[in-house]
Each structure stands twice: as C-alpha cells, then as structure tokens.
Design a protein around this motif. Structure first.
Motif, PDB file in Angstrom:
ATOM      1  N   HIS A  55      -5.715 -11.685  -1.438  1.00  0.00           N
ATOM      2  CA  HIS A  55      -7.051 -12.203  -1.138  1.00  0.00           C
ATOM      3  C   HIS A  55      -7.853 -12.503  -2.399  1.00  0.00           C
ATOM      4  O   HIS A  55      -9.013 -12.902  -2.299  1.00  0.00           O
ATOM      5  CB  HIS A  55      -7.819 -11.200  -0.273  1.00  0.00           C
ATOM      6  CG  HIS A  55      -7.277 -11.065   1.105  1.00  0.00           C
ATOM      7  ND1 HIS A  55      -7.762 -11.771   2.182  1.00  0.00           N
ATOM      8  CD2 HIS A  55      -6.255 -10.309   1.589  1.00  0.00           C
ATOM      9  CE1 HIS A  55      -7.095 -11.454   3.269  1.00  0.00           C
ATOM     10  NE2 HIS A  55      -6.164 -10.560   2.933  1.00  0.00           N
ATOM     11  N   ASN A  56      -7.274 -12.274  -3.584  1.00  0.00           N
ATOM     12  CA  ASN A  56      -8.045 -12.515  -4.803  1.00  0.00           C
ATOM     13  C   ASN A  56      -7.168 -12.825  -6.019  1.00  0.00           C
ATOM     14  O   ASN A  56      -7.205 -13.917  -6.561  1.00  0.00           O
ATOM     15  CB  ASN A  56      -8.996 -11.341  -5.100  1.00  0.00           C
ATOM     16  CG  ASN A  56      -8.391  -9.987  -4.759  1.00  0.00           C
ATOM     17  OD1 ASN A  56      -7.336  -9.633  -5.279  1.00  0.00           O
ATOM     18  ND2 ASN A  56      -9.052  -9.231  -3.893  1.00  0.00           N
ATOM     19  N   GLU A 107      -4.299  -6.644  -0.404  1.00  0.00           N
ATOM     20  CA  GLU A 107      -5.545  -6.967  -1.090  1.00  0.00           C
ATOM     21  C   GLU A 107      -5.354  -8.053  -2.145  1.00  0.00           C
ATOM     22  O   GLU A 107      -6.172  -8.986  -2.251  1.00  0.00           O
ATOM     23  CB  GLU A 107      -6.122  -5.702  -1.727  1.00  0.00           C
ATOM     24  CG  GLU A 107      -7.328  -5.913  -2.611  1.00  0.00           C
ATOM     25  CD  GLU A 107      -8.565  -6.394  -1.882  1.00  0.00           C
ATOM     26  OE1 GLU A 107      -9.479  -6.917  -2.549  1.00  0.00           O
ATOM     27  OE2 GLU A 107      -8.630  -6.256  -0.639  1.00  0.00           O
ATOM     28  N   ALA A 131       0.819  -1.217   0.000  1.00  0.00           N
ATOM     29  CA  ALA A 131       0.000   0.000   0.000  1.00  0.00           C
ATOM     30  C   ALA A 131       0.849   1.262   0.000  1.00  0.00           C
ATOM     31  O   ALA A 131       0.446   2.283  -0.562  1.00  0.00           O
ATOM     32  CB  ALA A 131      -0.938  -0.010   1.208  1.00  0.00           C
TER      33      ALA A 131
END
Length: 352
Positions: free
Chosen positions: A249-250, A246, A218
C-alpha cells in the motif's frame, strides 16, 4: 577489515558458531526454564517486554506468536519510558543480556515506580543486582555470545512465561522438533556449502554492493526486522525491512529506476503464509522494474517452526555477507561510541 591473504570468503566467521548452536541452545534453555519463577500467579492485563537492541529480538518473536492466541496484549517496549497503561495489573519482563543497558534499567525503574510486577532476564550486571536487592525474580543465563547472538537464551524463558500465563502454549516435543529442524537447517547453510546448494550464501553473494530490502508477510515480520538489524551489525550493511500486505500500500511505489540500480529485495517466504499472493504480486512488479529479487524459502510445518528457522536464515545471511565482504562481524564501534556519548550526558538531558 580486509580479508586476510589466503582466506576464502566462505571461511567460518566467529559468529557462525552461534548460528549453528541456536537449536541446541534453545532446547537446553527451554528445559532449564521450567523452574522459572513469576512474581504473580494471576493473569495480568498486559505483558510488557522491556528491552532494547539485540536483547529485544526474542521479545519481538514471542509477541508475534502470541498475537494469534493471547487474550491480553503482549508488546515490546524499547526506549526509556513505559506506556501509560502499565501498572499493578501488568507484568513487565525486563530483559538485558549484559544487565547494563541504560534504557532497560530506566524501564525497570519506571515499572518499579508504577508498582508493576517485574521479572528480570539477564546474564547479571546492574539489572541482576538491582532485581536481587529488590526481591524481584531473576532468570539468569550464561553465554559468551554478544546480545544479538544470545536470542535463544532469552527466547526460552519468554516462551515459558507465555506458557505459564496461558498466552501461547508450546510443548516440549514441539520445541524439540523445531530445534532439530533449526540445527539441520543451519548445517545446510554452513560456510562450506557452495552457493549452488546454499540459497542463503547465494543471496549474500548477490547482495554485495547493494542495499537489501527484506520483505516478509506478517507471520515473519519479526524475522524481517531481525534481518535488517543483523545485516547492519554483522555485515556492516545498511538495510531496510518491510511487511506485507502493508508494503503493498506504500513502499512499492518507490520501485523505480534508481531503486533498480542500488537495491535488492530479499523475500522471506514460508509454506501456508497468507501473504504469499502479495509476495508473488510484488515479485512481478520488482521484475518489471529491474530490481533483483532474492527469495529465501523458510522451512517449517507451522508458524512456530517457521519463525525459528527464519531466525537461522537471516542470521546466516548476515554472517555470509560479512564473510563474502571479508568483514569481522563482531566489532560494533558505532554503537559503543553512541553509548559512551549518551552515558556522559547529564541525566536531565536524557529522556526518562
């Protein structure tokens, strides 16, 4: 554009001088922006940077820096309409390098209708003219750089605005130190430095024929976004950007055999970045799936220095990839074609 006969892939592109000058320009513009006027003396409830394309890159940087210190939201708005919360207690900074960006002019009109205090940052154009006619403070700068290469000219006054409002305070010695670091870093990445001593050039050579996924924590999120856009505009290469944690997580679920055959991951890392454990975990996952991992260590002793050095790194990467591919980074006919098409539409067909 094919590479001219006798030209080495490492010959400097026309864009390189802007990468090399970033530190010097930032230092000079920071000092000049000490005289910047604001339309309000009180702290607003929101600071909104209204910009699109290359002119918005500096806004992303200051919004990221201010997130850790500001008591109010600092956000970048792209497009043609401001969020509903913008009003008299907001401060809108309308930024357009050319001064003729249709979306920024629409945002300026929207801010005016909302009675929001406005300041404009531009080289001139219609934005400069409109602001002058309306009695709006205008911060003007001179540069022959295309908007995507004028980030230092815009970053300096934005940093001054944050300093003036107490949202993010950086001192002149800190700006000077970061600028010197950026200049020296750019020198180490110059086209004449061979790939075995130039990690950015080595990464560019490894990216030929592949699609880059730029991954960062980030802290360097705006730099990853910048990399995606610069790779597109300068190197004419489709790229993607993702931010950790993030992405853990995907996006990592898509690391499969097809990705291994087409994609490469450019990993932006900086000392002390809280995302380091995630980068290590994703690096191991990518290695296990056969996806090339290209780490770029961004120098700097603190987040301010790191994010500025990160800009130098990814801008240099885009220039090196353009040079390796024998491509002129300057033309952007696709963007110009879309602008012309939108400009020809009746106003009712364009969202305002």
């Amino acid at each position: 554009m094919s590479q001219p006969a006798g030209q080495s892939p490492t010959d400097a592109s026309p864009m390189w001088r802007h990468v090399a000058a970033f530190g010097d320009v930032l230092r000079a513009e920071w000092r000049r922006a000490a005289d910047l006027d604001l339309p309000t003396s009180h702290e607003p409830d929101h600071l909104v940077i209204a910009a699109t394309g290359g002119s918005a890159a500096a806004g992303d940087i200051v919004a990221g820096l201010a997130a850790a210190t500001s008591d109010i939201p600092v956000c970048v708005v792209r497009g043609r309409q401001l969020p509903n919360f913008v009003g008299e207690r907001s401060l809108v900074v309308a930024v357009s390098c050319s001064g003729n960006t249709a979306e920024t002019l629409a945002l300026y009109d929207d801010a005016w209708r909302r009675d929001a205090p406005i300041v404009a940052i531009t080289r001139g154009g219609r934005l400069g003219e409109r602001a002058a006619e309306d009695g709006i403070p205008v911060w003007s700068f001179a540069s022959d750089a295309p908007p995507r290469a004028a980030v230092a000219h815009i970053l300096a006054p934005l940093l001054r605005i944050l300093e003036r409002l107490g949202l993010y305070v950086v001192t002149t010695p800190e700006v000077d130190a970061a600028a010197v670091r950026c200049t020296r870093y750019a020198e180490s990445l110059a086209p004449g430095i061979p790939a075995d001593r130039n990690s950015v050039r080595a990464a560019a050579e490894a990216l030929v024929g592949r699609v880059p996924l730029v991954l960062a924590g980030a802290r360097l999120a705006p730099v990853a976004e910048r990399a995606r856009n610069q790779l597109a505009e300068n190197a004419k290469t489709l790229a993607a950007a993702a931010v950790l944690p993030e992405a853990a997580h995907n996006i990592v679920v898509g690391f499969d055999a097809a990705a291994a055959g087409r994609w490469s991951i450019v990993a932006l890392a900086a000392a002390g970045d809280p995302a380091a454990p995630y980068l290590e975990a994703v690096a191991d996952l990518a290695a296990g799936r056969g996806i090339p991992w290209l780490p770029l260590e961004v120098p700097g002793s603190d987040p301010f220095e790191q994010v500025l050095a990160g800009l130098v790194a990814v801008d240099a990467l885009s220039c090196h990839l353009a040079m390796v591919r024998g491509i002129d980074p300057l033309p952007i006919p696709e963007i110009e074609a879309i602008r012309a098409r939108i400009a020809g539409l009746p106003s009712a067909e364009v969202s305002t």
